[in-house]
Design a protein around this motif. Structure first.
Motif, PDB file in Angstrom:
ATOM      1  N   GLN A  17       1.957  -4.560   4.487  1.00 17.86           N
ATOM      2  CA  GLN A  17       1.926  -3.833   3.224  1.00 17.86           C
ATOM      3  C   GLN A  17       3.093  -2.849   3.131  1.00 17.86           C
ATOM      4  O   GLN A  17       3.761  -2.758   2.106  1.00 17.86           O
ATOM      5  CB  GLN A  17       0.593  -3.081   3.069  1.00 17.86           C
ATOM      6  CG  GLN A  17      -0.599  -3.980   2.838  1.00 17.86           C
ATOM      7  CD  GLN A  17      -0.532  -4.686   1.503  1.00 17.86           C
ATOM      8  OE1 GLN A  17      -0.502  -4.060   0.451  1.00 17.86           O
ATOM      9  NE2 GLN A  17      -0.505  -6.004   1.541  1.00 17.86           N
ATOM     10  N   PHE A  21       5.854  -2.954   0.251  1.00 10.51           N
ATOM     11  CA  PHE A  21       5.719  -1.982  -0.830  1.00 10.51           C
ATOM     12  C   PHE A  21       6.153  -0.584  -0.393  1.00 10.51           C
ATOM     13  O   PHE A  21       6.044  -0.234   0.775  1.00 10.51           O
ATOM     14  CB  PHE A  21       4.254  -1.905  -1.300  1.00 10.51           C
ATOM     15  CG  PHE A  21       3.699  -3.208  -1.779  1.00 10.51           C
ATOM     16  CD1 PHE A  21       4.014  -3.686  -3.046  1.00 10.51           C
ATOM     17  CD2 PHE A  21       2.877  -3.970  -0.971  1.00 10.51           C
ATOM     18  CE1 PHE A  21       3.512  -4.889  -3.494  1.00 10.51           C
ATOM     19  CE2 PHE A  21       2.364  -5.184  -1.407  1.00 10.51           C
ATOM     20  CZ  PHE A  21       2.687  -5.638  -2.671  1.00 10.51           C
ATOM     21  N   PHE A  23       4.924   2.997  -0.666  1.00 16.42           N
ATOM     22  CA  PHE A  23       3.717   3.744  -0.993  1.00 16.42           C
ATOM     23  C   PHE A  23       4.008   5.211  -1.281  1.00 16.42           C
ATOM     24  O   PHE A  23       3.100   5.972  -1.581  1.00 16.42           O
ATOM     25  CB  PHE A  23       2.680   3.616   0.131  1.00 16.42           C
ATOM     26  CG  PHE A  23       2.069   2.248   0.175  1.00 16.42           C
ATOM     27  CD1 PHE A  23       0.994   1.928  -0.637  1.00 16.42           C
ATOM     28  CD2 PHE A  23       2.576   1.274   1.020  1.00 16.42           C
ATOM     29  CE1 PHE A  23       0.435   0.660  -0.608  1.00 16.42           C
ATOM     30  CE2 PHE A  23       2.023   0.002   1.066  1.00 16.42           C
ATOM     31  CZ  PHE A  23       0.941  -0.308   0.243  1.00 16.42           C
ATOM     32  N   GLY A  57      -1.044  -3.296  -1.948  1.00 11.90           N
ATOM     33  CA  GLY A  57       0.070  -2.706  -2.672  1.00 11.90           C
ATOM     34  C   GLY A  57       0.341  -3.343  -4.020  1.00 11.90           C
ATOM     35  O   GLY A  57       0.995  -2.744  -4.876  1.00 11.90           O
TER      36      GLY A  57
END
Length: 180
Positions: A17, A21, A23, A57
């Motif tokens: 993740q 992505f 975050f 994500g």
């Protein structure tokens, strides 16, 4: 406090993740990929314990709401450590996150060497605002072990002993269910 071993499945999922992505979607102080991974691991362990699955994500920015339980918006805050967490340890909270419409915080520590997440405790946002200590950007902070660091952003701190204790996930759910 309760400690949970991070499964290989959760760890692998979180790493993928963070690779895929970004975050860090705050106004600033978005964290390195390593810091983001720490947060995603803590969040995924807790949401998994609440049977809410793992972070995805693809769903986009969550506005600081990592979990909804009993109609309460919960933010899971996780700090990375290389030691076993203690009651007198401090949790950091960036002031830049204060505007989120979160109602409850669950504070966790991720022991990077043992691959464990400790749920240190929880607190309502209202009580957090009453109990936290504020330190402006550039403040020198002293850790429990005597080492120091300079804050890179405006920061709030709260110690584990100021949080509502968690002895089990069942107890945590029961406590959250009593909130109005």
């Amino acid at each position: 406090m309760i400690t949970i071993t991070v499964t290989e499945n959760i760890l692998t999922h979180c790493k993928k993740q963070v690779e895929k992505f970004n975050f860090g979607q705050r106004k600033f102080a978005n964290g390195t990929k390593t810091q983001q991974l720490t947060g995603i691991i803590g969040q995924s362990v807790v949401t998994n314990l609440f049977n809410k699955g793992l972070i995805d994500g693809n769903e986009g920015f969550d506005n600081g709401i990592d979990l909804v339980f009993n109609n309460k918006k919960i933010d899971i805050k996780t700090m990375g450590r290389t030691t076993t967490v203690k009651k007198n340890y401090t949790n950091n909270f960036l002031k830049a996150q204060d505007y989120f419409e979160t109602e409850v915080y669950i504070f966790c520590s991720y022991h990077k060497l043992n691959n464990e997440v400790t749920i240190c405790g929880w607190i309502t946002k209202e009580d957090f605002i009453k109990k936290r200590k504020y330190f402006p950007k550039g403040s020198t902070r002293k850790r429990f072990d005597g080492t120091t660091f300079i804050t890179f952003s405006d920061l709030y701190e709260i110690d584990n002993f100021q949080l509502n204790n968690v002895n089990s996930i069942a107890e945590l759910k029961k406590d959250l269910n009593t909130l109005k």
